[in-house]
Design a protein around this motif. Structure first.
Motif, short mmCIF file in Angstrom:
data_model
loop_
_atom_site.label_atom_id
_atom_site.label_comp_id
_atom_site.label_asym_id
_atom_site.label_seq_id
_atom_site.Cartn_x
_atom_site.Cartn_y
_atom_site.Cartn_z
N ASN A 137 0.81 -1.21 0.00
CA ASN A 137 0.00 0.00 0.00
C ASN A 137 0.85 1.27 0.00
N ARG A 138 1.97 1.23 -0.72
CA ARG A 138 2.82 2.41 -0.89
C ARG A 138 3.65 2.25 -2.15
N ASP A 139 4.35 3.31 -2.54
CA ASP A 139 5.12 3.32 -3.78
C ASP A 139 6.32 2.38 -3.66
N THR A 140 6.59 1.63 -4.73
CA THR A 140 7.69 0.67 -4.72
C THR A 140 8.81 1.03 -5.69
N CYS A 141 8.67 2.14 -6.41
CA CYS A 141 9.62 2.45 -7.49
C CYS A 141 11.04 2.68 -7.00
N SER A 142 11.18 3.20 -5.78
CA SER A 142 12.51 3.54 -5.27
C SER A 142 13.11 2.46 -4.38
N LEU A 143 12.44 1.33 -4.23
CA LEU A 143 12.92 0.31 -3.31
C LEU A 143 14.14 -0.42 -3.89
N SER A 144 15.15 -0.62 -3.05
CA SER A 144 16.30 -1.43 -3.41
C SER A 144 15.96 -2.91 -3.27
N GLN A 145 16.92 -3.77 -3.59
CA GLN A 145 16.66 -5.20 -3.47
C GLN A 145 16.39 -5.57 -2.03
N VAL A 146 17.14 -4.96 -1.09
CA VAL A 146 16.89 -5.22 0.33
C VAL A 146 15.53 -4.67 0.74
N GLY A 147 15.21 -3.46 0.25
CA GLY A 147 13.92 -2.86 0.58
C GLY A 147 12.75 -3.69 0.06
N ILE A 148 12.92 -4.26 -1.12
CA ILE A 148 11.86 -5.11 -1.69
C ILE A 148 11.65 -6.35 -0.82
N ALA A 149 12.76 -6.99 -0.43
CA ALA A 149 12.65 -8.19 0.41
C ALA A 149 12.01 -7.87 1.75
N LYS A 150 12.43 -6.75 2.37
CA LYS A 150 11.87 -6.38 3.67
C LYS A 150 10.39 -6.04 3.54
N ALA A 151 10.03 -5.25 2.55
CA ALA A 151 8.63 -4.90 2.35
C ALA A 151 7.80 -6.13 2.02
N GLY A 152 8.38 -7.07 1.27
CA GLY A 152 7.67 -8.30 0.96
C GLY A 152 7.39 -9.12 2.20
N CYS A 153 8.38 -9.22 3.11
CA CYS A 153 8.18 -9.97 4.35
C CYS A 153 7.10 -9.32 5.21
N GLU A 154 7.15 -7.99 5.35
CA GLU A 154 6.16 -7.30 6.17
C GLU A 154 4.76 -7.43 5.59
#
Length: 321
Positions: A137-154
């Motif tokens: 429920n937020r923008d994903t365009c600026s997420l790094s690979q670590v940010g993607i994995a963390k946001a995916g887990c949450e």
């Protein structure tokens, strides 16, 4: 009328439990697409109402009042309609089954998390961001690979907690109507997130209501996740950090799962180009696609245990009622 011979008579006596399993099987094999589900229509109505009555130039107190009235009118209207409709249906268990099927929402999130994991394994960040944007429920365009994995887990944790565990918990309390009404509140909270400036006051009533509804099931699920390997570490993480996140139990889930896999969850996040400070929970290891895969598998196993335990309690309670 002559009673049905066993086992059919006994099966009909446990129609609420059978409806639950029927809805779970339906959702597993045939999850309703978001664009045609009743919850999708509900979200569109919620956005349209917010555009009409939520004005940033209004005083905060007026925005909170508008949000509270919008919540009450929308939610109570559906509640009254469902209660009245239940009096007219011929087959109550089928009515419960359909409402529970509409309310469940964990399977698409689990599938999306798997797709994100596979994209990260290929170092395909654009594809991973695309899959993640469907459930985050937020923008994903600026997420790094670590940010993607963390946001995916949450997101996976929240998806299981609110798309399955919370729905089943309230189904056990009040049947299909309670499960569906809970799902409506979850969708309203996603439509009016208080982390976004335009909904910071307007969405407070909905966020508070969801906090109350999530308080017990999220904590019970966090304890179920903690069970097994590294149980003491998970309980200690819940004790120290579980209440730092929020009052609705998501902090318990993040702390329990993070300690279980020794992975760091939480931390700052970007909402509408604004950096929001959030506490870091769990372990110290940087999240990766491996942790996303492990968490997805673990949650699937814990969810099955929850379903079995709830089924037993519903069957056991039926014998006394």
């Amino acid at each position: 009328m002559t009673e049905l011979p066993t086992p059919f008579g006994a099966l009909l006596d446990h129609s609420t439990l059978l409806a639950m399993w029927g809805a779970l099987i339906l959702h597993w094999f045939y999850p309703i697409p978001a664009n045609i589900t009743p919850l999708g229509l509900w979200r569109r109505v919620a956005v349209a109402i917010a555009e009409k009555v939520n004005h940033l130039e209004d005083p905060p107190a007026q925005q909170r009042l508008a949000g509270t009235l919008s919540l009450a009118i929308m939610w109570l209207t559906i509640a009254v309609l469902l209660i009245a409709l239940k009096q007219l249906v011929w087959t109550v268990w089928l009515f419960d089954l359909l409402l529970l099927w509409f309310a469940l929402g964990w399977k698409p999130i689990s599938v999306a998390a798997y797709n994100v994991e596979q994209a990260l394994n290929r170092d395909d960040k654009p594809t991973a961001r695309t899959y993640l944007s469907k459930i985050l429920n937020r923008d994903t365009c600026s997420l790094s690979q670590v940010g993607i994995a963390k946001a995916g887990c949450e997101t996976l944790l929240a998806g299981y907690a609110r798309g399955l565990i919370g729905v089943l918990f309230w189904y056990a309390i009040g049947g299909g109507i309670a499960a569906f009404l809970y799902a409506l509140i979850v969708q309203l909270a996603r439509c009016w997130p208080t982390r976004r400036q335009e909904y910071a006051d307007f969405g407070l009533a909905t966020a508070a209501f969801l906090t109350v509804l999530d308080w017990l099931p999220n904590r019970l699920f966090a304890l179920l996740i903690a069970a097994g390997l590294r149980f003491n570490h998970a309980i200690e993480a819940i004790r120290l950090n579980g209440n730092q996140w929020s009052a609705n139990g998501i902090g318990w889930l993040l702390a329990s799962s993070g300690a279980k896999f020794q992975v760091a969850l939480g931390g700052p996040a970007i909402y509408d180009n604004d950096k929001v400070s959030r506490p870091t929970l769990g372990g110290i290891i940087t999240p990766s696609s491996l942790h996303l895969a492990m968490l997805n598998q673990q949650l699937r196993q814990k969810a099955l245990i929850w379903i079995v335990i709830q089924s037993f309690f519903m069957w056991f309670a039926h014998g006394f009622l």
